[in-house]
Design a protein around this motif. Structure first.
Motif: not given
Length: 135
Positions: A35-36, A6, A29, A32, A2-3
């Protein structure tokens, strides 16, 4: 998965789709992605180059779902670039996704190598400082 997905989603959205410069456009988007990148840079979680196969599977499934959604249920396209009424463009953008996933995986792997290199250099400096402090 998922990371990494993203990050691919962020790149595709801001390279091909985004035409909204408001805060809402960033929040879709961009958060995220932030965060990634922070997770990739601050954690010791390994990132393997072979992780890109998961995103390739995701890309193929996403493309199939967009075709089924638009053609099977006679709905409008979710994004204009994946409008299957204009199939040549949609196929071109789908191919772009297939190419972008491994390239992004290599970039993430390079960032991981850089993170590990910086971490190793910082540990060496700490060990040398401890040697001088103990004398």
């Amino acid at each position: 998965m998922t990371s990494f997905t993203s990050m691919v989603t962020f790149l595709v959205y801001y390279i091909l789709i985004n035409n909204d410069d408001s805060a809402n456009g960033l929040l879709k988007h961009g958060i995220t992605f932030i965060f990634f990148i922070s997770h990739l840079g601050l954690s010791r979680k390994p990132f393997r180059i072979l992780h890109c196969y998961l995103s390739l599977i995701f890309v193929f499934v996403y493309v199939i779902i967009t075709v089924i959604y638009q053609k099977g249920f006679r709905q409008m396209a979710v994004y204009d670039i994946f409008d299957w009424d204009n199939a040549p463009n949609a196929v071109l953008y789908s191919f772009f996704l297939v190419v972008l996933a491994p390239v992004t995986a290599m970039a993430c792997f390079a960032l991981t190598l850089l993170r590990d290199f910086v971490s190793q250099k910082c540990r060496k400096v700490d060990e040398e400082t401890e040697k001088f402090d103990s004398v």
